[in-house]
Design a protein around this motif. Sequence first.
Motif, PDB file in Angstrom:
ATOM      1  N   ARG A   1      20.844  10.063 -39.613  1.00  0.00           N
ATOM      2  CA  ARG A   1      22.001   9.390 -40.198  1.00  0.00           C
ATOM      3  C   ARG A   1      22.675   8.490 -39.171  1.00  0.00           C
ATOM      4  N   LYS A   2      22.874   9.006 -37.935  1.00  0.00           N
ATOM      5  CA  LYS A   2      23.498   8.204 -36.890  1.00  0.00           C
ATOM      6  C   LYS A   2      22.647   6.991 -36.526  1.00  0.00           C
ATOM      7  N   THR A   3      21.326   7.186 -36.490  1.00  0.00           N
ATOM      8  CA  THR A   3      20.429   6.068 -36.191  1.00  0.00           C
ATOM      9  C   THR A   3      20.547   4.972 -37.240  1.00  0.00           C
ATOM     10  N   TYR A   4      20.588   5.414 -38.500  1.00  0.00           N
ATOM     11  CA  TYR A   4      20.720   4.444 -39.593  1.00  0.00           C
ATOM     12  C   TYR A   4      22.056   3.703 -39.501  1.00  0.00           C
ATOM     13  N   GLU A   5      23.153   4.420 -39.229  1.00  0.00           N
ATOM     14  CA  GLU A   5      24.461   3.783 -39.094  1.00  0.00           C
ATOM     15  C   GLU A   5      24.481   2.817 -37.909  1.00  0.00           C
TER      16      GLU A   5
ATOM     17  N   LYS B   1      22.697  -0.376 -38.921  1.00  0.00           N
ATOM     18  CA  LYS B   1      23.536  -1.170 -39.810  1.00  0.00           C
ATOM     19  C   LYS B   1      24.633  -1.873 -39.020  1.00  0.00           C
ATOM     20  N   LEU B   2      25.221  -1.169 -38.044  1.00  0.00           N
ATOM     21  CA  LEU B   2      26.274  -1.772 -37.227  1.00  0.00           C
ATOM     22  C   LEU B   2      25.728  -2.929 -36.388  1.00  0.00           C
ATOM     23  N   LYS B   3      24.514  -2.765 -35.843  1.00  0.00           N
ATOM     24  CA  LYS B   3      23.898  -3.846 -35.074  1.00  0.00           C
ATOM     25  C   LYS B   3      23.664  -5.074 -35.944  1.00  0.00           C
TER      26      LYS B   3
ATOM     27  N   GLU C   1      25.308 -10.618 -37.453  1.00  0.00           N
ATOM     28  CA  GLU C   1      25.583 -11.612 -38.486  1.00  0.00           C
ATOM     29  C   GLU C   1      27.019 -12.124 -38.427  1.00  0.00           C
ATOM     30  N   GLU C   2      27.947 -11.367 -37.829  1.00  0.00           N
ATOM     31  CA  GLU C   2      29.358 -11.732 -37.869  1.00  0.00           C
ATOM     32  C   GLU C   2      29.654 -13.061 -37.172  1.00  0.00           C
ATOM     33  N   PRO C   3      29.159 -13.348 -35.961  1.00  0.00           N
ATOM     34  CA  PRO C   3      29.470 -14.641 -35.326  1.00  0.00           C
ATOM     35  C   PRO C   3      28.986 -15.832 -36.124  1.00  0.00           C
TER      36      PRO C   3
END
Length: 271
Positions: A243-247, A250-252, A257-259
């Motif tokens: 679960r942590k790996t998946y999160e 997703k955060l990466k 994509e944010e910039p």
Amino acid sequence: MERDVTIAGPTLSSLIWEVCATHGNTEGLLFGKLLTHSVRTVDDSEPQVESQKTSVAVQNFLITGSPFSFYNSACHVDVVKLRTFIGPDQKLLGWFSIRRNTTLQPSFREHAVHKQLELLALSNALGDKMADSKLLFGIFTSFEAPTTPLHTFDYKFFRQSNSGSLLAANVTVNNLMLSSHGEYNELVSTMTPTALHSSLTNSKADFIHTPAIQGLEHTFDANIGYLQQLADKIRTLESDLRRKTYENLKLKDFLAEEPASDPSYTPRGPM
């Protein structure tokens, strides 16, 4: 008489490894020889009886390639090409097929190819390259669970019956370590219960229920319970890790994509 079939443990392990290593459907040949050994039958009422027993031993194999590697689309075996796959000191015992996510049932094509190989064995077309007139056919398959990281392997060997159909053969896997239990398994007891036998049975029951034995059983059960708790904790940790790996992934992706979504953003060069 139907001969027993044996295969060495390392040979079977190598075949299963090929299931992992190959991509797509693959076929190959099985090599080995006939082994004759003495079988001793022990009986309480008769002297020891010794007889000769012949078994088919699978000792080696060769990957020939994808389907139709030694036969054509009409399932006719190319004898010349088949000979090139057999070494000078090898004896052909049969062939095998590796296919993923399938049942352990021969297809119509495999039936036809095996029948052609049986006819070659009966006609002596390969001369002394055949170890036995009754050839083996093996199917090896693997299954991948879609929701869990599980990889399952399975296999089955077949031999052609007198009616022409392929029937499952009983195969014994020989381990590297020999065991003396086989001699005791052949013992046929004809002893009737006696007073001595009843006395020994009662003594065994009394010994099993002694405090020392009960203490060992209690310790064993406690250790099993503790190991089960550890196994449950490990499964929970593995689930949390996935679960942590998946999160984290997703955060990466979000940060990457944010910039790009900010029109005023300009990448900075090295200082």
